[in-house]
Design an enzyme around this catalytic site. Structure first.
Site, PDB file in Angstrom:
ATOM      1  N   ARG A 173       1.002  14.522  12.795  1.00 43.19           N
ATOM      2  CA  ARG A 173       1.443  14.333  11.405  1.00 43.19           C
ATOM      3  C   ARG A 173       1.845  15.645  10.718  1.00 43.19           C
ATOM      4  NH1 ARG A 173      -0.636   9.167  10.009  1.00 43.19           N
ATOM      5  NH2 ARG A 173       1.077   9.067   8.519  1.00 43.19           N
ATOM      6  N   LYS A 231       0.834  -1.211   0.000  1.00 47.74           N
ATOM      7  CA  LYS A 231       0.000   0.000   0.000  1.00 47.74           C
ATOM      8  C   LYS A 231       0.862   1.252   0.000  1.00 47.74           C
ATOM      9  CE  LYS A 231      -1.622   1.550   4.042  1.00 47.74           C
ATOM     10  NZ  LYS A 231      -1.295   2.949   4.385  1.00 47.74           N
ATOM     11  N   ASN A 232       1.874   1.288   0.883  1.00 49.76           N
ATOM     12  CA  ASN A 232       2.644   2.527   1.049  1.00 49.76           C
ATOM     13  C   ASN A 232       3.612   2.782  -0.091  1.00 49.76           C
ATOM     14  OD1 ASN A 232       1.188   3.042   3.283  1.00 49.76           O
ATOM     15  ND2 ASN A 232       2.755   2.378   4.739  1.00 49.76           N
ATOM     16  N   ARG A 291      -8.993   0.285   4.528  1.00 52.20           N
ATOM     17  CA  ARG A 291      -8.069   1.252   3.937  1.00 52.20           C
ATOM     18  C   ARG A 291      -6.756   0.582   3.561  1.00 52.20           C
ATOM     19  NH1 ARG A 291      -7.184   6.720   7.043  1.00 52.20           N
ATOM     20  NH2 ARG A 291      -5.844   6.817   5.231  1.00 52.20           N
ATOM     21  N   CYS A 337      -4.262  12.728  12.490  1.00 53.91           N
ATOM     22  CA  CYS A 337      -5.122  11.539  12.422  1.00 53.91           C
ATOM     23  C   CYS A 337      -5.065  10.890  13.802  1.00 53.91           C
ATOM     24  CB  CYS A 337      -4.630  10.591  11.342  1.00 53.91           C
ATOM     25  SG  CYS A 337      -3.063   9.849  11.770  1.00 53.91           S
ATOM     26  N   ASP A 389       4.494   0.242  12.034  1.00 52.00           N
ATOM     27  CA  ASP A 389       3.259  -0.306  11.457  1.00 52.00           C
ATOM     28  C   ASP A 389       3.003  -1.752  11.872  1.00 52.00           C
ATOM     29  OD1 ASP A 389       3.441   1.463   8.259  1.00 52.00           O
ATOM     30  OD2 ASP A 389       2.948   2.107  10.288  1.00 52.00           O
TER      31      ASP A 389
HETATM   32  C1  EPZ Z   1       4.632   6.712   6.328  1.00 50.20           C
HETATM   33  O1  EPZ Z   1       3.919   7.796   6.910  1.00 50.20           O
HETATM   34  C2  EPZ Z   1       3.615   5.582   6.201  1.00 50.20           C
HETATM   35  N1  EPZ Z   1       2.523   6.006   5.328  1.00 50.20           N
HETATM   36  C3  EPZ Z   1       3.070   5.211   7.583  1.00 50.20           C
HETATM   37  O2  EPZ Z   1       2.199   4.091   7.406  1.00 50.20           O
HETATM   38  C4  EPZ Z   1       4.239   4.784   8.464  1.00 50.20           C
HETATM   39  O3  EPZ Z   1       3.767   4.492   9.762  1.00 50.20           O
HETATM   40  C5  EPZ Z   1       5.274   5.920   8.534  1.00 50.20           C
HETATM   41  O4  EPZ Z   1       5.694   6.273   7.189  1.00 50.20           O
HETATM   42  C6  EPZ Z   1       6.497   5.535   9.337  1.00 50.20           C
HETATM   43  O5  EPZ Z   1       7.083   4.398   8.792  1.00 50.20           O
HETATM   44  C7  EPZ Z   1       2.732   6.038   3.983  1.00 50.20           C
HETATM   45  O6  EPZ Z   1       3.799   5.721   3.493  1.00 50.20           O
HETATM   46  C8  EPZ Z   1       1.564   6.455   3.154  1.00 50.20           C
HETATM   47  P1  EPZ Z   1       6.870   9.865   8.601  1.00 50.20           P
HETATM   48  P2  EPZ Z   1       4.618   9.260   6.980  1.00 50.20           P
HETATM   49  O7  EPZ Z   1       6.881  11.140   7.856  1.00 50.20           O
HETATM   50  O8  EPZ Z   1       5.458   9.484   5.786  1.00 50.20           O
HETATM   51  C9  EPZ Z   1       7.300  13.078  11.983  1.00 50.20           C
HETATM   52  C10 EPZ Z   1       0.260   2.823   7.760  1.00 50.20           C
HETATM   53  O9  EPZ Z   1      -0.268   2.331   8.770  1.00 50.20           O
HETATM   54  N2  EPZ Z   1       7.324  14.078  10.902  1.00 50.20           N
HETATM   55  O10 EPZ Z   1       8.030   8.921   8.461  1.00 50.20           O
HETATM   56  O11 EPZ Z   1       3.564  10.240   7.297  1.00 50.20           O
HETATM   57  C11 EPZ Z   1       5.916  12.488  12.165  1.00 50.20           C
HETATM   58  O12 EPZ Z   1       5.127  13.322  12.999  1.00 50.20           O
HETATM   59  C12 EPZ Z   1       0.820   4.232   7.794  1.00 50.20           C
HETATM   60  O13 EPZ Z   1       0.394   2.222   6.659  1.00 50.20           O
HETATM   61  C13 EPZ Z   1       7.609  15.407  11.213  1.00 50.20           C
HETATM   62  O14 EPZ Z   1       7.827  15.749  12.377  1.00 50.20           O
HETATM   63  O15 EPZ Z   1       5.548   9.054   8.266  1.00 50.20           O
HETATM   64  C14 EPZ Z   1       6.186  11.158  12.820  1.00 50.20           C
HETATM   65  O16 EPZ Z   1       6.329  11.345  14.217  1.00 50.20           O
HETATM   66  C15 EPZ Z   1       0.623   4.877   9.158  1.00 50.20           C
HETATM   67  N3  EPZ Z   1       7.627  16.336  10.218  1.00 50.20           N
HETATM   68  C16 EPZ Z   1       7.543  10.750  12.232  1.00 50.20           C
HETATM   69  O17 EPZ Z   1       8.089  11.938  11.629  1.00 50.20           O
HETATM   70  C17 EPZ Z   1       7.398  16.004   8.898  1.00 50.20           C
HETATM   71  O18 EPZ Z   1       7.458  16.889   8.023  1.00 50.20           O
HETATM   72  C18 EPZ Z   1       7.439   9.678  11.160  1.00 50.20           C
HETATM   73  O19 EPZ Z   1       6.592  10.185  10.153  1.00 50.20           O
HETATM   74  C19 EPZ Z   1       7.104  14.654   8.599  1.00 50.20           C
HETATM   75  C20 EPZ Z   1       7.079  13.707   9.610  1.00 50.20           C
END
Ligand code: EPZ
Length: 424
Positions: A121, A22-23, A400, A116, A308
């Site tokens: 996020r 999915k991701n 989803r 969410c 995840d």
């Molecule tokens: C991706 O989300 C995945 N989603 C998530 O999967 C997954 O849990 C996550 O990566 C971590 O592996 C998709 O790929 C669509 P991050 P993403 O940016 O990119 C902080 C699922 O269940 N952060 O790596 O949104 C954020 O708050 C979903 O399939 C900032 O602070 O995750 C978090 O604490 C859930 N500023 C941490 O980084 C930013 O600009 C990790 O978030 C961006 C992120």
């Protein structure tokens, strides 16, 4: 709201086919915006989130046609740089279109995706990187306005350092840099397999990218990309979820296709708890159940233990011998499945980012509420192992992120049925 009624303690057996990731699919669909010709993505899972991303792309003027698990994406004629709020607010990943839009059009208007269930996020790392690439970015009334003044609307290559190895920020900035003038470097980049899959897709379209899958990614901009026909990697989180389905029900099942390296931390921790995970050939795994011993887990960016898989592992740990601790370091609010597992008889206490799990001899079926995608999977797994009947409500979360999860479990011998909303 639809529910899943599960009758627990039925052993599973047989083989399950793993769907596309999915991701990966969500990121690659955004990546197709970079290409002025039609592209084809194969092994795309049939999910609510994929349909939502298709709607976002169509709103930008992209032609989309889906046949089974293949999607033709034609971004040759983008009609707007404005992604609609009502669609972006439903799918956080659609924010990733900001990078390709800016790279292609020199302008982008994308609503902030908002928080969410699992956390705020933020997108500050995406924004700071786009500014480093030469975009003016401002946020007004919940909309991110990004523009490239001068240089014919072209982004310029830059060196970017991510305070946190954010998957989405790495993907957004890597996509934006593929069409920028000059060389870009992303340091402290996310190393998840889905990032590498996106890089391989972009390279198949002619992008010049090195180092994806490591913490330093180098991109040399090119004037334009060209069509490709690309197959998405298997979903490592679905693999982990089914490995646990076998372990938690005391069942031996096999899974394919799998890329074992993508799920190394989960295999390692599962084996630490007792079960065996055997690689049967290049892309097939078999899980052999064993008595469960408690262990400790800390979620970390790849190659650490994936956040995840945290909820699903917690379901398994509720039935292990001894005490285990799960520390969630990636998201600030990803423990909402704890209260629901406790309703089923689990012994779990939360202290800050830590959940202390004391193994119990059995779980008992109960009505439970799913709060997010992976929590819903954890509750289904707990229901498979519990005495009696479990009713998992909030099934829209499950739809989803998992393609045909209940059909796959039914084919393995699970006893469950989808229950229409009572108020319908
Ligand atoms: C991706 O989300 C995945 N989603 C998530 O999967 C997954 O849990 C996550 O990566 C971590 O592996 C998709 O790929 C669509 P991050 P993403 O940016 O990119 C902080 C699922 O269940 N952060 O790596 O949104 C954020 O708050 C979903 O399939 C900032 O602070 O995750 C978090 O604490 C859930 N500023 C941490 O980084 C930013 O600009 C990790 O978030 C961006 C992120």
């Amino acid at each position: 709201m639809e529910s899943l009624r599960i009758w627990g303690k039925h052993p599973l057996s047989g083989h399950v086919t793993i769907s596309g990731a999915k991701n990966s699919a969500l990121a690659l669909m955004a990546g197709a915006l970079l290409c002025p010709q039609q592209c084809r993505l194969n092994n795309v899972p049939n999910l609510v989130d994929i349909r939502r991303m298709s709607q976002v792309l169509k709103a930008l003027g992209v032609g989309i046609s889906q046949q089974g698990n293949s999607i033709e994406i034609d971004a040759s004629n983008l009609t707007t740089s404005k992604a609609p709020y009502e669609l972006v607010s439903q799918l956080r990943a659609s924010f990733f279109v900001i990078g390709p839009l800016l790279a292609r059009l020199g302008v982008a208007r994308v609503p902030l995706p908002g928080g969410c269930a699992i956390g705020a996020r933020p997108v500050d790392l995406h924004v700071r990187g786009l500014q480093a690439l030469g975009a003016q970015v401002r946020i007004e009334h919940g909309i991110v306005y990004a523009d490239v003044q001068g240089r014919g609307g072209k982004l310029r290559g830059a060196k970017m350092y991510l305070d946190y190895p954010s998957v989405g920020a790495t993907e957004t900035l890597m996509m934006a840099a593929t069409l920028a003038e000059g060389e870009s470097v992303i340091e402290n980049a996310a190393q998840e397999p889905e990032v590498a899959d996106l890089a391989n897709f972009c390279r198949a379209m002619g992008a010049k990218i090195r180092g994806a899958g490591t913490n330093t990614i180098t991109i040399v901009g090119v004037p334009s990309l060209h069509t490709t026909d690309y197959s998405i990697i298997p979903d490592r989180i679905e693999v982990g979820t089914f490995l646990i389905a076998g372990a938690i029900t005391g069942s031996e099942i096999s899974l394919a296709p799998v890329i074992p390296d993508h799920i190394g931390p989960v295999i390692a921790k599962l084996q630490e708890m007792g079960p065996e995970v055997i690689q049967e050939d290049l892309n097939r795994l078999r899980v052999i159940p064993k008595p469960l011993r408690a262990t400790d887990i800390e979620t970390l960016p790849y190659p650490g233990f994936p956040t995840d898989m945290q909820a699903q592992f917690m379901a398994l740990m509720t039935l292990s011998e001894g005490n285990g601790v799960i520390t969630e370091t990636v998201f600030e609010n990803r423990m909402r499945h704890v209260a629901e597992l406790v309703r089923m008889g689990a012994d779990i206490r939360i202290k800050g980012q830590n959940a202390i799990i004391k193994g119990v001899p059995m779980l008992s079926g109960a009505p439970v509420m799913a709060t997010d995608l992976r929590a819903s999977a954890a509750l289904v797994l707990a229901g498979l192992a519990a005495e009696g009947e479990t009713l998992v409500k909030g099934l829209h979360h499950l739809d989803r992120g998992y393609e045909k999860l209940e059909q796959k479990l039914l084919e393995l011998g699970a006893k469950m049925e989808r229950v229409a909303p009572v108020d319908s």
